[in-house]
Scaffold this motif. Structure first.
Motif, mmCIF file in Angstrom:
data_model
loop_
_atom_site.group_PDB
_atom_site.id
_atom_site.type_symbol
_atom_site.label_atom_id
_atom_site.label_comp_id
_atom_site.label_asym_id
_atom_site.label_seq_id
_atom_site.Cartn_x
_atom_site.Cartn_y
_atom_site.Cartn_z
ATOM 1 N N SER A 10 0.841 -1.196 0.000
ATOM 2 C CA SER A 10 0.000 0.000 0.000
ATOM 3 C C SER A 10 0.877 1.248 0.000
ATOM 4 N N VAL A 11 0.257 2.381 -0.136
ATOM 5 C CA VAL A 11 0.981 3.652 -0.051
ATOM 6 C C VAL A 11 1.627 3.769 1.325
ATOM 7 N N TYR A 12 0.936 3.314 2.367
ATOM 8 C CA TYR A 12 1.521 3.321 3.711
ATOM 9 C C TYR A 12 2.820 2.522 3.709
ATOM 10 N N GLY A 13 2.787 1.337 3.121
ATOM 11 C CA GLY A 13 3.954 0.471 3.081
ATOM 12 C C GLY A 13 5.120 1.096 2.334
ATOM 13 N N LYS A 14 4.820 1.775 1.254
ATOM 14 C CA LYS A 14 5.880 2.396 0.455
ATOM 15 C C LYS A 14 6.460 3.639 1.133
ATOM 16 N N ASN A 15 5.750 4.174 2.113
ATOM 17 C CA ASN A 15 6.203 5.394 2.785
ATOM 18 C C ASN A 15 6.803 5.159 4.167
ATOM 19 N N VAL A 16 7.175 3.928 4.477
ATOM 20 C CA VAL A 16 7.785 3.672 5.783
ATOM 21 C C VAL A 16 9.127 4.389 5.875
ATOM 22 N N LYS A 17 9.530 4.641 7.098
ATOM 23 C CA LYS A 17 10.833 5.271 7.332
ATOM 24 C C LYS A 17 11.897 4.184 7.347
ATOM 25 N N ILE A 18 12.980 4.425 6.627
ATOM 26 C CA ILE A 18 14.103 3.493 6.565
ATOM 27 C C ILE A 18 15.340 4.275 6.975
ATOM 28 N N VAL A 19 15.935 3.884 8.096
ATOM 29 C CA VAL A 19 17.109 4.578 8.623
ATOM 30 C C VAL A 19 18.234 3.569 8.781
ATOM 31 N N SER A 20 19.385 3.874 8.207
ATOM 32 C CA SER A 20 20.550 2.998 8.321
ATOM 33 C C SER A 20 21.670 3.709 9.077
ATOM 34 N N ALA A 21 22.295 2.987 9.967
ATOM 35 C CA ALA A 21 23.443 3.503 10.713
ATOM 36 C C ALA A 21 24.339 2.329 11.076
ATOM 37 N N ASN A 22 25.604 2.442 10.729
ATOM 38 C CA ASN A 22 26.585 1.396 11.021
ATOM 39 C C ASN A 22 26.177 0.039 10.449
ATOM 40 N N GLY A 23 25.551 0.052 9.278
ATOM 41 C CA GLY A 23 25.160 -1.189 8.610
ATOM 42 C C GLY A 23 23.877 -1.813 9.119
ATOM 43 N N GLY A 44 7.218 3.356 11.191
ATOM 44 C CA GLY A 44 6.064 3.929 10.524
ATOM 45 C C GLY A 44 4.872 3.000 10.653
ATOM 46 N N VAL A 45 3.861 3.267 9.842
ATOM 47 C CA VAL A 45 2.601 2.544 9.907
ATOM 48 C C VAL A 45 2.328 1.877 8.563
ATOM 49 N N VAL A 46 1.921 0.609 8.611
ATOM 50 C CA VAL A 46 1.536 -0.130 7.413
ATOM 51 C C VAL A 46 0.093 -0.591 7.569
ATOM 52 N N ARG A 47 -0.491 -1.082 6.493
ATOM 53 C CA ARG A 47 -1.900 -1.477 6.513
ATOM 54 C C ARG A 47 -2.157 -2.833 7.162
ATOM 55 N N THR A 48 -1.243 -3.802 6.961
ATOM 56 C CA THR A 48 -1.497 -5.163 7.444
ATOM 57 C C THR A 48 -0.235 -5.774 8.061
ATOM 58 N N ALA A 49 -0.436 -6.844 8.817
ATOM 59 C CA ALA A 49 0.690 -7.583 9.384
ATOM 60 C C ALA A 49 1.519 -8.212 8.265
ATOM 61 N N ALA A 50 0.869 -8.658 7.202
ATOM 62 C CA ALA A 50 1.586 -9.249 6.063
ATOM 63 C C ALA A 50 2.487 -8.215 5.407
ATOM 64 N N ALA A 64 -1.698 -0.309 11.098
ATOM 65 C CA ALA A 64 -2.747 0.686 11.319
ATOM 66 C C ALA A 64 -3.998 0.005 11.865
ATOM 67 N N PRO A 65 -4.711 0.673 12.752
ATOM 68 C CA PRO A 65 -5.956 0.097 13.265
ATOM 69 C C PRO A 65 -6.960 -0.066 12.128
ATOM 70 N N ALA A 66 -7.778 -1.090 12.226
ATOM 71 C CA ALA A 66 -8.805 -1.324 11.198
ATOM 72 C C ALA A 66 -9.764 -0.156 11.160
ATOM 73 N N ASP A 67 -10.211 0.162 9.957
ATOM 74 C CA ASP A 67 -11.134 1.301 9.788
ATOM 75 C C ASP A 67 -12.487 1.012 10.364
#
Length: 106
Positions: free
Chosen positions: A53-66, A72-78, A103-106
């Motif tokens: 989902s758009v939520y999934g594509k917009n997660v925060k990805i931070v890398s430090a020391n490998g 962030g928030v995604v739509r489902t556990a999968a 994310a909580p169910a709508d």
């Protein structure tokens, strides 16, 4: 006049409640070439997944020391699991901290 029932495009309200003091934020992204490249490769992998989902594509990805932290928030556990798998395939299973929330169910 009909009431607007569309969901807001902004999910900031879902991100705010559980921000812990020790949670990694974008300003902790390392500027080393290796970490920047790692973040880029994980982001590209996430963006290639057409099932997210758009939520999934917009997660925060931070890398430090490998090490990679996903937040962030995604739509489902999968979706949470799939993003974690993609990051682990690039950074290594033991180098990924998956802090994504569903994310909580709508």
């Amino acid at each position: 006049m009909a009431q607007d029932t569309t969901l807001p495009a902004d999910n900031s309200a879902n991100n705010r409640p559980d921000r812990a003091a020790n949670q990694v934020t974008a300003d902790e992204q390392s500027n080393s070439k290796k970490d920047m490249a790692l973040t880029q490769r994980v982001r590209q992998s996430v963006m290639e997944d057409k099932t997210l989902s758009v939520y999934g594509k917009n997660v925060k990805i931070v890398s430090a020391n490998g090490a990679v932290t996903l937040s962030g928030v995604v739509r489902t556990a999968a979706e949470r699991e799939q993003i974690g798998i993609r990051a682990a395939a690039i950074a290594g299973k033991d180098r990924v901290m998956n802090e994504l929330k569903v994310a909580p169910a709508d």
